[in-house]
Design a protein around this motif. Structure first.
Motif, PDB file in Angstrom:
ATOM      1  N   ALA A  46       0.835  -1.200   0.000  1.00  0.00           N
ATOM      2  CA  ALA A  46       0.000   0.000   0.000  1.00  0.00           C
ATOM      3  C   ALA A  46       0.871   1.252   0.000  1.00  0.00           C
ATOM      4  O   ALA A  46       1.954   1.274   0.579  1.00  0.00           O
ATOM      5  CB  ALA A  46      -0.912  -0.002   1.222  1.00  0.00           C
ATOM      6  N   THR A  47       0.381   2.308  -0.664  1.00  0.00           N
ATOM      7  CA  THR A  47       1.100   3.569  -0.669  1.00  0.00           C
ATOM      8  C   THR A  47       0.809   4.345   0.615  1.00  0.00           C
ATOM      9  O   THR A  47      -0.262   4.226   1.203  1.00  0.00           O
ATOM     10  CB  THR A  47       0.695   4.425  -1.879  1.00  0.00           C
ATOM     11  OG1 THR A  47      -0.719   4.613  -1.861  1.00  0.00           O
ATOM     12  CG2 THR A  47       1.104   3.752  -3.175  1.00  0.00           C
ATOM     13  N   VAL A  48       1.788   5.132   1.026  1.00  0.00           N
ATOM     14  CA  VAL A  48       1.658   5.928   2.246  1.00  0.00           C
ATOM     15  C   VAL A  48       1.092   7.309   1.927  1.00  0.00           C
ATOM     16  O   VAL A  48       0.264   7.842   2.658  1.00  0.00           O
ATOM     17  CB  VAL A  48       3.017   6.045   2.962  1.00  0.00           C
ATOM     18  CG1 VAL A  48       2.913   6.936   4.195  1.00  0.00           C
ATOM     19  CG2 VAL A  48       3.548   4.658   3.329  1.00  0.00           C
ATOM     20  N   VAL A  49       1.562   7.896   0.815  1.00  0.00           N
ATOM     21  CA  VAL A  49       1.166   9.257   0.456  1.00  0.00           C
ATOM     22  C   VAL A  49       0.179   9.208  -0.705  1.00  0.00           C
ATOM     23  O   VAL A  49       0.432   8.564  -1.727  1.00  0.00           O
ATOM     24  CB  VAL A  49       2.384  10.110   0.061  1.00  0.00           C
ATOM     25  CG1 VAL A  49       1.954  11.542  -0.232  1.00  0.00           C
ATOM     26  CG2 VAL A  49       3.430  10.079   1.161  1.00  0.00           C
ATOM     27  N   ASP A  50      -0.933   9.896  -0.555  1.00  0.00           N
ATOM     28  CA  ASP A  50      -1.946   9.985  -1.602  1.00  0.00           C
ATOM     29  C   ASP A  50      -1.740  11.298  -2.362  1.00  0.00           C
ATOM     30  O   ASP A  50      -1.870  12.384  -1.794  1.00  0.00           O
ATOM     31  CB  ASP A  50      -3.340   9.947  -0.962  1.00  0.00           C
ATOM     32  CG  ASP A  50      -4.455   9.968  -1.999  1.00  0.00           C
ATOM     33  OD1 ASP A  50      -4.142  10.061  -3.205  1.00  0.00           O
ATOM     34  OD2 ASP A  50      -5.633   9.911  -1.603  1.00  0.00           O
TER      35      ASP A  50
END
Length: 298
Positions: free
Chosen positions: A57-61
């Motif tokens: 999963a990505t941390v920053v959107d």
């Protein structure tokens, strides 16, 4: 001796301008002096990291930045001698609350939680957003519409060296992002196709945010688009190869001038590229760099 006589003026790393005397020198010597001068001002070489596969999963959107780009970018604009430019409606960005929200999001990022591929996407997006942010802030203060981002430089500091904004709580200039957060950490020449200094001759600003999950694909597309542009990327004509001046200034990041030309030719992927690869030698020139701002015309 020629370099001392020329008395090259102190300019920012990615803004090389030579006095008229330099133009009296032979072309090969002029290019050598220009390249060495830029290298002297940007001593940070490339790092060792290579972009690998990203999973998880990505941390920053980056959705807000993505929305701003899709709303306020216009493609295929001509500015002077440079065609096919992606331009920004800076006035519209200035009134778009999503842009300020994204800058606040960049400032609040927890860098300790970010894996390498996502860190690379983060700083590419940050460079581009903070470049736009400098221009937006200037115009919000009532400053005159800029013809070039270099007009924001002062006798005290060049625009590349002034604080541009925060990433993860750290105040950074554009130069610090480019040369310390990106070039010094990564051995990825394609970076030069992704960061945009708000100028006509820069590679085009992408109409979407960079994201870790698709970063290799996005960077490769940026490279291909850059060198497909015959007014600022690459053109082959009558036995002469003309390349973006970025490949002269930062040729060390590609492994030298010949390696930089090979990098561009691999990206081109056409019959011209095949023809050039068969040649033992060919003349290489570099486009004059247009610093006119990438603003969408009214």
């Amino acid at each position: 001796r020629a370099l001392r006589r020329a008395r090259l003026q102190h300019l920012p790393p990615d803004h090389f301008t030579a006095p008229a005397m330099i133009n009296l020198l032979p072309l090969k010597l002029r290019l050598w002096l220009e390249q060495r001068y830029v290298e002297r001002l940007t001593p940070t070489g490339h790092g060792e990291r290579k972009l690998g596969q990203f999973s998880g999963a990505t941390v920053v959107d980056h959705q807000l930045w993505d929305q701003v780009l899709k709303a306020h970018l216009t493609e295929n604009v001509t500015i002077g001698d440079v065609a096919g430019i992606s331009t920004v409606d800076y006035a519209a960005v200035a009134s778009d609350g999503r842009f300020d929200q994204y800058l606040a999001q960049l400032a609040a990022v927890d860098l300790d939680k970010i894996p390498p591929a996502e860190e690379l996407a983060l700083y590419i997006n940050a460079y581009n957003a903070l470049t736009v942010g400098l221009i937006v802030a200037h115009e919000r203060r009532g400053g005159p519409a800029l013809a070039s981002i270099n007009e924001m430089s002062t006798p005290a500091a060049k625009v590349w060296d002034v604080p541009a904004g925060q990433v993860g709580g750290e105040q950074l200039s554009l130069g610090e992002i480019e040369h310390h957060k990106l070039r010094a950490r990564w051995n990825e020449p394609a970076l030069h196709a992704c960061i945009v200094c708000a100028s006509a001759s820069c590679p085009n600003l992408r109409r979407e945010a960079f994201c870790a999950a698709r970063l290799r694909e996005q960077m490769d597309e940026q490279v291909a688009t850059w060198f497909a542009n015959p007014t600022k990327g690459l053109v082959w004509d009558a036995g002469q190869l003309t390349l973006s001046r970025i490949l002269l200034w930062f040729s060390a990041d590609f492994g030298g001038r010949q390696a930089a030309a090979d990098f561009a030719l691999r990206a081109l992927g056409t019959s011209h590229a095949a023809e050039l690869r068969k040649r033992s030698s060919f003349a290489t020139r570099y486009f004059e760099y247009s610093w006119r701002i990438n603003r969408t015309p009214n």
